[in-house]
Design an enzyme around this catalytic site. Structure first.
Site, short mmCIF file in Angstrom:
data_model
loop_
_atom_site.label_atom_id
_atom_site.label_comp_id
_atom_site.label_asym_id
_atom_site.label_seq_id
_atom_site.Cartn_x
_atom_site.Cartn_y
_atom_site.Cartn_z
N THR A 148 1.01 -1.29 -0.05
CA THR A 148 0.17 -0.13 0.14
C THR A 148 0.88 1.39 -0.09
OG1 THR A 148 -1.52 -1.11 1.27
CG2 THR A 148 -1.97 1.18 1.06
N THR A 149 1.69 1.37 0.81
CA THR A 149 2.64 2.58 0.98
C THR A 149 3.45 3.03 -0.45
OG1 THR A 149 2.92 1.68 3.23
CG2 THR A 149 4.57 3.77 2.62
N HIS A 195 -8.76 -0.04 2.62
CA HIS A 195 -8.63 -1.62 2.67
C HIS A 195 -9.81 -2.26 2.43
CE1 HIS A 195 -4.53 -1.33 3.70
NE2 HIS A 195 -4.77 -0.45 5.03
N LYS A 250 11.96 -4.89 4.89
CA LYS A 250 12.60 -5.56 3.94
C LYS A 250 12.30 -5.24 2.41
CE LYS A 250 14.31 -9.54 6.44
NZ LYS A 250 14.13 -11.00 6.34
N GLY A 251 10.90 -5.59 2.28
CA GLY A 251 10.37 -5.43 0.77
C GLY A 251 10.66 -6.71 0.06
P1 A3P Z 1 7.73 -6.29 4.31
O1 A3P Z 1 7.31 -6.19 5.57
O2 A3P Z 1 7.74 -7.65 3.70
O3 A3P Z 1 9.25 -5.69 4.21
P2 A3P Z 1 1.95 -1.93 3.29
O4 A3P Z 1 2.59 -0.49 2.64
O5 A3P Z 1 0.89 -2.38 2.64
O6 A3P Z 1 1.64 -1.77 4.66
O7 A3P Z 1 3.10 -2.87 3.04
C1 A3P Z 1 4.13 -3.08 3.66
C2 A3P Z 1 5.24 -3.89 2.90
O8 A3P Z 1 5.66 -3.17 1.57
C3 A3P Z 1 6.54 -3.98 3.69
O9 A3P Z 1 6.73 -5.38 3.29
C4 A3P Z 1 7.54 -3.05 3.44
O10 A3P Z 1 8.67 -3.15 3.59
C5 A3P Z 1 7.03 -2.95 1.73
N1 A3P Z 1 7.18 -1.59 1.25
C6 A3P Z 1 6.84 -0.35 1.77
N2 A3P Z 1 7.30 0.68 0.96
C7 A3P Z 1 7.73 0.05 -0.11
C8 A3P Z 1 8.48 0.67 -1.20
N3 A3P Z 1 8.61 1.85 -1.62
N4 A3P Z 1 8.84 -0.19 -2.25
C9 A3P Z 1 8.86 -1.64 -2.07
N5 A3P Z 1 8.30 -2.05 -0.90
C10 A3P Z 1 7.76 -1.30 0.04
#
Ligand code: A3P
Length: 301
Positions: free
Chosen positions: A58-59, A116, A268-269
């Site tokens: 999402t972020t 969501h 970690k992504g």
């Molecule tokens: P991990 O916990 O596997 O590292 P959301 O944004 O829906 O809460 O999802 C969070 C997940 O997206 C986390 O995964 C986070 O590290 C990853 N994430 C956040 N920002 C990101 C970005 N700019 N590029 C890629 N992945 C990202």
């Protein structure tokens, strides 16, 4: 309908923290805003609604979509605000001017919003207008591990013991987790994206990671703002990259979203991180309860 009569469940030891609405488990505090949104929101044709389950990217999607919308303008809003501040999540933000910092009813267009909520709970005007929906999905095992880390950070901040992975797997497989069941959430948007490809764009986190230039170009094209300039896609991807966002001061020290520090949204992504945590029995259980449905629909294999 009073929310008191809706079924409740505890999540990770917090009694009644989930409430079931139309077959989905919403965070209880999101039910009132969600029902207000459903009955009061009038979508406009130029609205763009981002949608996702928790922890599926999402972020990243918020950062990218906001940057696409604002491309050509000077300045970089991401250096001043966490992406969740720039693109409000409807059911977490207040939905009337009474208690809001971002009034979705008054925001001047084009509006970029996020939810969501599952597709079936969205207001009729979102479904029936020409507004666009961009959904991001992620493979269930990585989503679960990301959720486990994220919620445990909240639990520990609240002074409780962290939840075991066994317990997290139980909740995920039974569908009793925020905005669950996971497979139904993804399935609804997937089916709508097949039916109305011009209305719903279905993205996968894994494809965004493996071919980011192609995927960011698809998003921009879908939003009606194609990337036409040389190097535009690369610039957007750099601006919104995990490494960059994670290290910006606003994200490393800020604290804008509920109880969580902004830093908690950047971990970690990594695709396949679940392999570092799940046992083969856990993987099989997730496959049987969540994966098979996604496989049958052709979403994830
Ligand atoms: P991990 O916990 O596997 O590292 P959301 O944004 O829906 O809460 O999802 C969070 C997940 O997206 C986390 O995964 C986070 O590290 C990853 N994430 C956040 N920002 C990101 C970005 N700019 N590029 C890629 N992945 C990202």
């Amino acid at each position: 309908m009073s929310n008191d009569i809706l079924p409740k469940a505890s999540y990770w030891g917090i009694p009644d923290s989930l409430t079931q609405l139309d077959g989905f488990w919403l965070i209880s505090t999101a039910v009132d805003p969600a029902t207000t949104f459903r009955s009061n929101f009038n979508a406009r044709d130029d609205d763009v609604i981002l949608a996702s389950m928790l922890k599926t990217g999402t972020t990243w999607l918020k950062a990218l979509a906001h940057s696409i919308l604002k491309k050509g303008e000077s300045g970089d809003p991401l250096t001043k605000d966490n992406p969740h501040n720039l693109v409000p999540t409807l059911e977490f933000e207040a939905l009337s001017s009474a208690n809001t910092k971002f009034d979705i009813y008054d925001a001047s267009g084009p509006r970029l919003l996020h939810t969501h909520l599952p597709y079936s709970i969205l207001p009729g005007s979102v479904k029936n207008s020409a507004c666009k929906i961009v959904y991001i999905a992620r493979n269930p095992k990585d989503t679960l591990i990301s959720m486990w880390h994220f919620y445990n950070a909240i639990v520990v901040m609240g002074g409780q013991e962290p939840v075991s992975l066994d317990e997290a797997v139980d909740g995920f497989c039974s569908g009793v987790h925020p905005f669950g069941p996971f497979s139904d959430h993804a399935a609804e948007y997937w089916l709508e994206s097949r039916r109305w490809p011009e209305k719903v764009l279905f993205l996968k986190y894994e494809e965004m990671k493996s071919d980011p230039k192609r995927e960011v170009s698809r998003i921009a094209e879908f939003m009606g703002r194609p990337l036409t300039k040389e190097g535009e896609a690369e610039e957007l991807l750099w601006r919104c990259s995990l490494e960059r966002l994670k290290n910006l001061e606003v994200n490393s020290t800020g604290h804008d979203v509920g109880p969580m520090p902004n830093a908690a949204f950047f971990r970690k992504g990594q695709v396949g991180d679940y392999k570092n945590y799940l046992t083969s029995q856990m993987e099989e259980r997730i496959h049987q309860t969540v994966g098979l449905k996604l496989e049958a629909l052709g979403i994830f294999f």
